[in-house]
Enzyme design. Structure first.
Site, PDB file in Angstrom:
ATOM      1  N   LYS A   1     -14.359   8.424  -3.437  1.00 22.07           N
ATOM      2  CA  LYS A   1     -15.627   8.723  -2.747  1.00 22.07           C
ATOM      3  C   LYS A   1     -16.133  10.097  -3.151  1.00 22.07           C
ATOM      4  CE  LYS A   1     -13.793   5.986   1.018  1.00 22.07           C
ATOM      5  NZ  LYS A   1     -12.971   6.038   2.242  1.00 22.07           N
TER       6      LYS A   1
ATOM      7  N   HIS B   1       0.806  -1.228   0.000  1.00 18.48           N
ATOM      8  CA  HIS B   1       0.000   0.000   0.000  1.00 18.48           C
ATOM      9  C   HIS B   1       0.833   1.269   0.000  1.00 18.48           C
ATOM     10  CE1 HIS B   1      -4.003  -1.791   0.932  1.00 18.48           C
ATOM     11  NE2 HIS B   1      -3.249  -2.749   1.432  1.00 18.48           N
TER      12      HIS B   1
ATOM     13  N   LYS C   1       1.150  14.317   1.731  1.00 22.52           N
ATOM     14  CA  LYS C   1      -0.182  14.670   1.218  1.00 22.52           C
ATOM     15  C   LYS C   1      -0.320  16.181   0.984  1.00 22.52           C
ATOM     16  CE  LYS C   1      -2.360  10.713   3.598  1.00 22.52           C
ATOM     17  NZ  LYS C   1      -3.043   9.930   2.530  1.00 22.52           N
TER      18      LYS C   1
ATOM     19  N   THR D   1      -8.327   6.809  -1.631  1.00 23.06           N
ATOM     20  CA  THR D   1      -9.678   6.281  -1.828  1.00 23.06           C
ATOM     21  C   THR D   1     -10.699   7.377  -1.556  1.00 23.06           C
ATOM     22  OG1 THR D   1      -9.483   5.384   0.401  1.00 23.06           O
ATOM     23  CG2 THR D   1      -9.246   3.834  -1.427  1.00 23.06           C
TER      24      THR D   1
ATOM     25  N   LYS E   1      -8.239  13.695   4.963  1.00 23.28           N
ATOM     26  CA  LYS E   1      -7.298  12.571   4.897  1.00 23.28           C
ATOM     27  C   LYS E   1      -6.356  12.710   6.078  1.00 23.28           C
ATOM     28  CE  LYS E   1      -6.164  14.248   0.765  1.00 23.28           C
ATOM     29  NZ  LYS E   1      -6.413  13.068  -0.062  1.00 23.28           N
ATOM     30  N   ARG E   2      -5.563  11.677   6.345  1.00 22.51           N
ATOM     31  CA  ARG E   2      -4.585  11.814   7.413  1.00 22.51           C
ATOM     32  C   ARG E   2      -3.644  12.990   7.133  1.00 22.51           C
ATOM     33  NH1 ARG E   2      -4.400   7.951  11.777  1.00 22.51           N
ATOM     34  NH2 ARG E   2      -2.378   8.878  12.170  1.00 22.51           N
TER      35      ARG E   2
HETATM   36  O1  73E Z   1      -2.673   5.723  -0.713  1.00 26.05           O
HETATM   37  C1  73E Z   1      -3.233   5.098   0.422  1.00 26.05           C
HETATM   38  C2  73E Z   1      -4.135   3.969  -0.043  1.00 26.05           C
HETATM   39  O2  73E Z   1      -5.250   4.473  -0.744  1.00 26.05           O
HETATM   40  C3  73E Z   1      -2.122   4.541   1.315  1.00 26.05           C
HETATM   41  O3  73E Z   1      -1.341   5.601   1.803  1.00 26.05           O
HETATM   42  C4  73E Z   1      -2.731   3.762   2.477  1.00 26.05           C
HETATM   43  O4  73E Z   1      -3.530   2.700   1.941  1.00 26.05           O
HETATM   44  C5  73E Z   1      -4.630   3.149   1.149  1.00 26.05           C
HETATM   45  C6  73E Z   1      -5.421   1.944   0.711  1.00 26.05           C
HETATM   46  O5  73E Z   1      -4.716   1.200  -0.232  1.00 26.05           O
HETATM   47  C7  73E Z   1      -1.692   3.206   3.379  1.00 26.05           C
HETATM   48  N1  73E Z   1      -1.783   3.088   4.722  1.00 26.05           N
HETATM   49  C8  73E Z   1      -0.651   2.537   5.145  1.00 26.05           C
HETATM   50  N2  73E Z   1       0.132   2.313   4.115  1.00 26.05           N
HETATM   51  N3  73E Z   1      -0.514   2.740   3.009  1.00 26.05           N
HETATM   52  C9  73E Z   1      -0.321   2.221   6.526  1.00 26.05           C
HETATM   53  C10 73E Z   1       0.969   1.856   6.876  1.00 26.05           C
HETATM   54  C11 73E Z   1       1.274   1.556   8.192  1.00 26.05           C
HETATM   55  C12 73E Z   1       0.297   1.621   9.169  1.00 26.05           C
HETATM   56  C13 73E Z   1      -1.000   1.983   8.828  1.00 26.05           C
HETATM   57  C14 73E Z   1      -1.305   2.282   7.508  1.00 26.05           C
END
Ligand code: 73E
Length: 829
Positions: free
Chosen positions: A678, A373, A570, A674, A564-565
């Protein structure tokens, strides 16, 4: 005392479970029974929480027959099951979702009304289970919704955190975290099963022993905890199916207590209990930047060991031939968090079930698939060999052997290339010896996927390129998606009705049907109705914010949304620079407030508690808000709103009201996003970079309906390579200088220049995410937004086209892609 087992004879005991009658009377009866017999109160003495718990119980009762039937059906058919392993599930509220799935919305609302209770009050009482940080956790929740709706046998496995993502408050504009005691007022959607607990071991050592002439290894652990499953229903939409989400809670074992208890130390034994239960106590609040803490590794092993052993012991039929395991299950690894499942399955197969290593490895490689991810190097999880070996000594041995055999394969393929071996080794040596979990997942997984086209491409070309060279067929893409049930049907009921009226109801499970709206975008009457829905959604949001935070929004403003976070990549600071630029243009007299397009900017963002820069950016946003909102020279034409504690529930009010979706990460940094999907599906136009799934959104909606700006990923790389000097951009652009200088002057910090100095310096001298390089292009694109919004009717047409062309972003489509490309599982008939 007879030997014959007692068998049920009563007709009710033989019959399948019967759901209560789907009528208002039936609902009232069941509701009152639950209120009386489960909550132990009369209607007249009950408060809203009692009523909510009884209501939830009633909805459960209606779903129960389907759930139990599905469990029987899945047991009988023994079809291939998707086991989704995820440390996070950001579920959102359950009541409305479950009412919708069971088609009970109207009946329940009327039944409550007849009991003198308002459904809206019940919605207020519910607290959302916030068992996730952001996109990754919400994705898992969308996926299990889609799998249930598609009748795919699925178990979602995860952790039942006692405290979910912290509750965010602002004190003088700064983030203060509060614990999220989501279980405090009762938790009506879960079913604990202590009888199905698994014992999970940690620590100790390994030894070899002779087993009829064969040398085997066993693990002699040092301490155990119990993993108790809590099951939740995951109902499909209108298909009569209910899958299971199984979340594990850590509980001290009796043995654990007894050992210390026998030593006479009662207090120590109670402390031991607390120690064990710490494992599922709290969700780690870091999104994208794992901290490498021991408790986190304990959590990870705890839940995957419980899940794998649960599947082998309780889901498989007795006597199942484990050689056939790949036909019966796929364990999908949601990022690297569950990757310790790989050596766990190997350990169980080899040490406990007596399988040969080679056979076990062949099976394991077919039973796992890995979703990555991220692209940020600091987000790629590594565990120090020290820590891992102390906590899971047998697993470390297994990882070493996997790595040895893998590196042999690399040598065989590419020769004795020392750099290649170092680069590809699952064990990193620098700056300390560590296990690279993404590499372990890539070696073990049958498939590796990224979460958007660009992201998957960059995984193949950069992050994992040597692995892609070695195993080209392993790598694939599945672009993320979101569930249209929660994010259109429930969150935006007026839009949903408008679409259903135009296209029929089928779009909820076949989102490509939204294409039918393209023709309607050309119909002035439909545009008018769509615009009315958007305006009503803004008024609804205003009501929600008024009640929640005492702020309102004006439905004549362009609503500009960034939710978003909080993370530097970002680029919330780029958004702030735009706002400050607009403000500076007004107060310097460059433009008249009356001449600009009125806008309300909404932010929603939590910062990881230990991420100082992110917290400072939150402080800056709040400080800019309070200055801009209270300056009479602005004449109300700019407003900045930052409601605290952005969560799924608040998202459901903000997203339907949005006009503009801010997706402004530096190209090559956001894996997918995501929220972008939405927002587009709710008719917001995107202003965005060529990053993550923005690329695919733009391809689908067309350049005329998307505001593109900023460098492309190759341009970003090129600028880095040539040496990026952010101060040059500052020097060269008077507008940028004015905005930065205003922040540096103390204008937003009561004259104190030190408060935001670290943000300004960081942008000038470091700016890892190239905010200043993209600033001019962003400001230019925002000017285009203002121009476009001036023609309301044309904007509305674009908004409708965004919806019409984004059906691809349904998580149902993502699930079909996983099923076809990775899982090779099928819906149950
Ligand atoms: O781009 C997003 C993505 O849409 C990405 O940053 C996020 O996952 C979403 C779903 O695919 C994400 N979260 C984490 N890594 N990528 C993450 C890593 C460590 C702890 C918690 C979350």
């Amino acid at each position: 005392n007879s030997d014959a087992p007692l068998r049920p004879t009563h007709p009710l005991a033989l019959a399948p479970v019967i759901a209560p009658p789907a009528s208002v009377d039936g609902f009232v009866k069941q509701f009152l029974a639950n209120l009386n017999f489960d909550q132990g109160v009369s209607l007249s003495a009950s408060d809203a929480n009692d009523q909510y718990l009884a209501l939830a119980g009633t909805v459960r009762d209606y779903l129960m027959a389907r759930w139990l039937e599905d469990q029987t059906r899945q047991r009988e058919q023994q079809a291939k099951t998707v086991c989704y392993l995820s440390a996070e599930y950001l579920l959102g509220k359950q009541l409305d979702n479950n009412l919708l799935a069971a088609r009970l919305g109207e009946i329940a609302t009327e039944a409550l009304a007849q009991c003198g209770i308002s459904m809206d009050d019940m919605r207020e009482v519910e607290v959302e289970p916030g068992l996730g940080n952001g996109g990754l956790g919400r994705l898992a929740a969308c996926f299990i919704d889609s799998l249930a709706t598609m009748s795919v046998p699925t178990i979602g496995y995860g952790i039942r955190y006692e405290y979910g993502i912290f509750r965010q408050t602002f004190v003088d504009g700064e983030q203060v975290e509060q614990p999220d005691a989501w279980l405090q007022m009762g938790s009506p959607w879960e079913f604990p099963h202590p009888e199905a607990a698994q014992t999970i071991s940690f620590g100790g050592r390994t030894e070899t022993y002779d087993d009829k002439g064969v040398t085997r290894t066993r693990w002699i652990p040092d301490w155990n905890v119990l993993a108790v499953p809590y099951n939740m229903m995951v109902p499909g939409y209108h298909n009569g199916r209910v899958n299971t989400l199984r979340l594990w809670r850590a509980v001290a074992t009796n043995a654990f207590d007894l050992r210390i208890f026998n030593s006479g130390d009662y207090e120590e034994s109670v402390r031991a209990q607390t120690f064990a239960e710490n494992i599922s106590k709290v969700l780690y609040p870091e999104d994208s930047t794992p901290q490498g803490k021991e408790l986190r590794l304990q959590q990870q092993y705890f839940f995957v060991a419980a899940s794998i052993n649960d599947f082998l012991d309780n889901v498989l039929l007795e006597g199942f031939d484990l050689n056939n395991l790949p036909d019966r299950v796929i364990f999908q690894l949601n990022d690297t968090h569950p990757v310790i499942a790989v050596p766990e399955l190997m350990r169980v197969l080899v040490d406990e079930r007596g399988m040969e290593w080679e056979d076990a490895w062949a099976i394991t490689q077919k039973c796992f698939a890995y979703t990555c991810h991220t692209l940020l190097p600091e987000a790629l999880e590594v565990w120090s060999v020290d820590l891992l070996g102390r906590l899971l000594p047998r697993h470390l041995e297994i990882i070493y052997r996997i790595n040895d055999e893998f590196l042999d394969e690399v040598r065989e393929r590419f020769g004795d290339d020392m750099m290649r071996i170092r680069n590809m080794s699952i064990i990193g040596e620098h700056p300390y010896r560590s296990v690279r979990m993404a590499y372990l997942a890539t070696v073990a997984g049958a498939k590796v996927n990224g979460v958007a086209e660009l992201h998957s491409q960059l995984l193949r070309d950069k992050v994992l390129h040597e692995f892609a060279e070695m195993y080209p067929d392993k790598f694939t893409n599945v672009t993320n998606g979101v569930t249209p049930r929660r994010f259109i049907r429930l969150a935006n009921p007026s839009l949903a009705s408008l679409i259903t009226e135009a296209l029929g109801a089928g779009w909820t499970v076949d989102l490509e049907r939204l294409r039918g709206l393209e023709a309607l975008a050309e119909d002035p009457e439909f545009r008018e109705r769509f615009a009315a829905v958007k305006a009503a959604n803004k008024r609804h949001l205003s009501d929600v914010l008024q009640r929640r935070d005492g702020v309102t929004i004006d439905d004549s403003h362009l609503l500009d949304v960034m939710v978003k976070r909080l993370h530097e990549y970002k680029r919330q600071t780029l958004k702030v620079l735009h706002i400050v630029t607009e403000y500076e243009r007004i107060i310097s007299g460059t433009v008249a407030a009356a001449d600009i397009q009125p806008r309300t900017f909404i932010f929603g963002a939590k910062a990881a508690p230990g991420y100082a820069m992110a917290k400072r950016i939150i402080h800056l946003i709040n400080s800019v808000a309070s200055v801009v909102n209270n300056d009479p020279r602005v004449e109300g034409s700019l407003k900045v709103v930052f409601p605290p504690n952005y969560n799924v529930t608040l998202a459901e009010s903000i997203i339907p009201a949005a006009d503009l979706s801010e997706q402004i990460s530096l190209a090559g940094k956001e894996a997918s996003g995501t929220g972008n999907m939405k927002l587009a599906l709710n008719g917001a136009l995107t202003i965005g970079t060529d990053d993550g799934a923005n690329v695919e959104i733009r391809q689908l909606v067309g350049d005329d309906n998307f505001f593109l700006f900023g460098m492309t990923e190759p341009e970003v790389e090129a600028l880095w390579a040539k040496g990026y000097k952010p101060a040059d951009f500052y020097q060269a652009d008077p507008q940028l200088r004015a905005a930065m200088d205003l922040i540096a002057s103390g204008e937003f910090s009561g004259g104190d220049r030190t408060v935001f100095e670290p943000i300004v310096s960081n942008l000038l001298y470091d700016d890892r995410f190239m905010v200043l390089a993209d600033y001019a292009s962003y400001i230019e694109a925002q000017a285009q937004v203002d121009l476009a919004y001036a023609d309301q009717d044309a904007w509305t047409r674009s908004a409708i086209l965004n919806i019409a062309r984004c059906g691809f972003f349904s998580s149902d489509r993502s699930m079909r892609d996983y099923l076809d490309r990775i899982w090779h599982a099928r819906p149950l008939l």
